[in-house]
Write an enzyme that holds these catalytic residues in place. Structure first.
Site, short mmCIF file in Angstrom:
data_model
loop_
_atom_site.label_atom_id
_atom_site.label_comp_id
_atom_site.label_asym_id
_atom_site.label_seq_id
_atom_site.Cartn_x
_atom_site.Cartn_y
_atom_site.Cartn_z
CE1 TYR B 434 0.65 0.05 4.45
CE2 TYR B 434 -1.63 -0.58 4.77
CZ TYR B 434 -0.39 -0.30 5.29
OH TYR B 434 -0.21 -0.38 6.63
CD GLU B 435 0.10 6.00 1.45
OE1 GLU B 435 -1.06 6.14 1.83
OE2 GLU B 435 0.68 6.81 0.71
#
Lengths: 592, 592
Positions: B434-435
């Protein structure tokens, strides 16, 4: 839901074009012509794809349930296993005297790759049974073999291996389970065993537990361990099932993965056991089938990487996201498929180059076991003993890593269980641990196998590579792309072996500190050697105007990728090894 | 059950001895004297150890439950968060105008390390809120700030970030969620967002969703994306809660880990939204806080490695198994503790050397963000923008790997959920995704950051290392053990940057094929640089007869370990990079 595509063409390529099984003088290999092996691979592939693979997620999601001492396996597992039994697959390489198909181990390995890729947790039930079969086959009395083997060959009865106890795994000398001799020649087995795969389940009428235990008054440590047959139901003289034995599954473990397999705490409470082999020689009996068991686990590392890779490729071709940096490749779509992106390609190439090299390595290892068992070839026996920790450790470490890489291709979806990629990584994780954690494999390799017979077998391996290079260096394309890198990597391996002999002589920690690095260095050289052999075949096929040019060109490119991008890790491993004991051992324990 | 020991001494060492925060001219750093930071670290450490850590397994086991549109978080989570709120921890580095403590980001990072190590899934609730706070703080109107920030600072209201949709993650240009302008100046938001961490939960009275959406008729692709504030409950003018907005959590995802955090499918069905910042400038607004968000995720990779390592050390000291190869070290026991074995030591040293280098790297990065925000330092801004993909990608890739290594120390017990080591690996896994998945970080690094401002910032980094080496090469011990290896690694980094500029000019794939290798090469150089700085401090302290000699000797040994055994990976990465595009891109897509 993920799918599985049986790699029958690749398996056939390794068996026939690389290992040339049909030209071998190993007894039993004469029947392995292409038509015969193709028929087997196709059928096993079909079952793997259509029957086993669809149940993989089911096994993960449902898991096994213990209720009133009975373990319920996931929906469909029993029926799928029935299909295997009916097709004779559970006894593929078993002795025909007991109902087996008598096929070489190399074929069982090729078939096993597909079935384990399709459903690793399910295949552990017949897998463990096969291990117990082998032990009884090697060490049982005529009576014991007649009683147990026919039922185990077709998995009417299951089998297990009971080694670990709560306080001892690797160090079996600490074992507490005891076996008290009875007047009738049997023993009363009492103790607790843990991590018993397939220890209790509802798939078979009986389960034949092989249990390591100590006879009171015997020698200390591992020299006082004996092996016992401890059936769940005692067997009457006519072969029918008798009384329930005093043993039970106390608990199923909640694990990170392989939820479809029941990992049991087994409690033996004065259970009736029968000595298998000789008193106090239990370790030897258990280790008889260690090579096959460890090769099987190495194969699991590979198989989970294979099925992960296949699904990552599908996703990368299907999922559109972003544009190729060199210009749109699917201008009619809102974005290009992931596979246009170099870093996605890079990770898929890593996986592909590993998988195909590892497949050849595992099958070559299996063929060495056939040479040992069917021909009594002592060199093959020595070589495979050396290779086993490498196959087990390298294939499972890398196999897991590449499951994680394949999961990464899915982005956020890779983390969501319903997409199935997490399961492959979670399932593959255990293969680095059981059958001897990979650190123990590295210790076995450096601490024992390297020096066996005065280092004869590792020297033999170096010689084998040298000869291959020498015989083929006239082939310029092969030399530049395959032989030169192989030579450099092999030199790194020799140099580190030399370092171990010299530094390890003064301080064994200087060798053991580098043991995992050495195992990986060794693994890379083996895969480099396999790729050089496959590269040679591919070049010859292309020279000879093979029908399927694209297949061989892909092989060649993939092999070159391995030699250029993965094999050079040997240099880093060597550099680490040569730092010796101090960096690793220099801190006192309290400084951690 | 695993435990957590706050590394307050190590954090203080980095803050004061290495970064010398109390001697810095960054506004706000003047109050960071040792007494003050110690008090904060001790208190945060105590809460992490005693309140947050015991709930980590609870979060994993219970997970979150969606019932009638309401998400129930695991037992104890709400009460633990109350403790954080009451102590002012949720607004540690927030603007005092809205009730925050106004502390530098470097302190929030030090505190955040401990809290995330103790309970990563729980800390995501205030973590996401902090991200939403930052966006509103940077782009909100006076009215918006007054309405939302005070409640978000103390986590009376939660916040979320809504980017991903089922068909688009990285490529937000494909977004479909629409925002229709209303006559009253609000917008009606309609669409589905997925993977929304903390999207719905029972911890706060309201949840302020920040949602990316397209205003119909706007520009194509990412240039037509705007950012909206979409509260779960509309807020009346007096600040009280009004009507329920037309949005709902449709589903909670079943994930590999971070079960304690609710990952929601969010459905917006004509929900009332308020424009945040300007129309069609949503991406810019969202990316304002990207550096901090990505540093925070990099930190998560580190934190799970820290807590895994700590527990592996305890187990290795406690569990007895086998004997040291150099002779029994605990002759009074039946076996020696695991930690006597070189391969166990090797893996613990790997983990320790990474963790301590990565901690310094993350805190250094946080101090650069402070220099950017509090001093307006443009060089610091350029440098941290370059470093962010390295911090995020390298720390999460390696952090996960070392969680797996620590799990391996437990042998079979590492695979059993009740021992807790599996959770650390499973939780850490998401940080690689994620990110911005790590492949996207590598693309950002090589495709954008490297060339920003004509390559000025990477040149500045090389110069910084060169200067450090030059200034210290009179220190012979430092030179041999730290500066020379750093110089070699830095040379590998420069050579690969040069290769990218030359080869990438002709074919961008030649650079991008090596992007992940480059990110790892870069990460190693950064950790090598941090270790050289820490080595210098340790040598000086030992020269100056420091009180705690053992602490500095351990630092020195651990640093040398990094330089000798881990840093040389740069050579392998460079070799791979220089193979260019063809190995990676040469196969047609259908050959996979």
């Amino acid at each position: 839901m993920p799918s599985y595509t049986p790699p029958t063409k690749d398996l056939s390529f390794v068996l026939h074009d690389v290992l040339k099984v049909d030209q071998s003088d190993v007894p039993g290999y004469d029947e392995l012509d292409r038509d015969f092996t193709s028929a087997i691979l196709e059928e096993a592939g079909k079952i793997s794809r259509d029957v086993l693979a669809p149940l993989n997620v089911v096994g993960d999601t449902e898991g096994c349930k213990l209720e009133n001492g009975v373990v319920r396996t996931p929906t469909g597992f029993k029926e799928a296993i029935d299909t295997l039994r009916e097709g004779g697959w559970t006894g593929l390489d078993c002795d025909p005297e007991y109902g087996g198909q008598g096929m070489p181990y190399v074929m069982a390995t090729a078939v096993g790759e597909m079935m384990s890729a399709a459903n690793m947790a399910m295949m552990m039930y017949p897998g463990l049974t096969h291990g117990a079969y082998s032990a009884i086959h090697a060490h049982g009395t005529v009576q014991q073999k007649a009683t147990y083997l026919p039922k185990m060959v077709n998995f009417e009865w299951g089998g297990t291996m009971n080694l670990t106890e709560p306080h001892c795994g690797t160090d079996l000398g600490l074992m507490r389970t005891k076996a008290e001799p009875q007047e009738d020649g049997t023993y009363k087995i009492t103790g607790q065993k843990i991590f018993i795969s397939a220890g209790e389940h509802d798939m078979t009428d009986n389960i034949i537990h092989l249990v390591l235990a100590k006879i009171p008054g015997g020698p200390e440590g591992v020299k006082g361990i004996s092996l016992f047959i401890v059936p769940k139901f005692l067997v009457n003289e006519d072969g029918s099932l008798g009384a329930r034995n005093s043993l039970a599954c106390g608990k199923i473990e909640e694990k990170m993965g392989i939820h479809g397999n029941s990992t049991c705490v087994m409690n033996y409470d004065g259970a009736t056991g029968y000595l298998l082999g000789q008193e106090n020689k239990g370790m030897r009996a258990m280790f008889t089938m260690m090579n096959e068991a460890r090769l099987g686990v190495g194969l699991q590392g590979l198989t989970q990487a294979v099925v992960s890779y296949q699904n990552a490729v599908e996703y990368a071709k299907d999922r559109i996201q972003g544009r190729a940096v060199t210009g749109a490749e699917a201008p009619d779509q809102a974005a290009d498929p992931l596979i246009v992106h170099p870093d996605i390609r890079r990770t898929l190439m890593d996986q592909k180059a590993f998988i195909e090299g590892a497949r050849a390595f595992a099958l070559w290892g299996a063929s060495l076991i056939d040479q040992e068992h069917r021909k009594g070839d002592k060199d093959a026996a020595g070589l495979i003993a050396l290779m086993i920790p490498v196959i087990k450790g390298f294939l499972t470490d890398k196999g897991f890593d590449y499951c994680v890489s394949a999961q990464q291709v899915y982005g956020g979806h890779g983390y969501i269980e319903e997409w199935g990629m997490s399961q492959f990584a979670r399932d593959a994780r255990i293969a680095m641990i059981y059958e001897g954690a990979n650190g123990v494999q590295a210790l076995d390799l450096v601490g024992r196998k390297l020096a066996t017979d005065g280092g004869k077998h590792v020297m033999g391996f170096f010689e084998m590579i040298k000869t291959f290079i020498k015989e083929n260096e006239g082939n310029e394309a092969l030399k530049a792309d395959f032989l030169d890198p192989l030579k450099a990597a092999s030199k790194d391996l020799q140099e580190s072996s030399m370092f171990f002999m010299q530094a390890g002589m003064k301080n064994p920690n200087a060798a053991l500190a580098g043991s995992t690095d050495f195992l990986h260095l060794f693994g890379h050289v083996c895969l480099g050697f396999m790729w050089a052999r496959m590269g040679k075949v591919a070049l010859e096929a292309l020279d000879g105007n093979a029908d399927d040019k694209a297949f061989y060109e892909t092989k060649l490119h993939t092999g070159k990728y391995y030699m250029q991008r993965l094999l050079p890790e040997t240099g880093l491993r060597l550099a680490r090894i040569k730092t010796g004991a101090d960096p690793v051992m220099g801190l006192p324990a309290e400084a951690f």
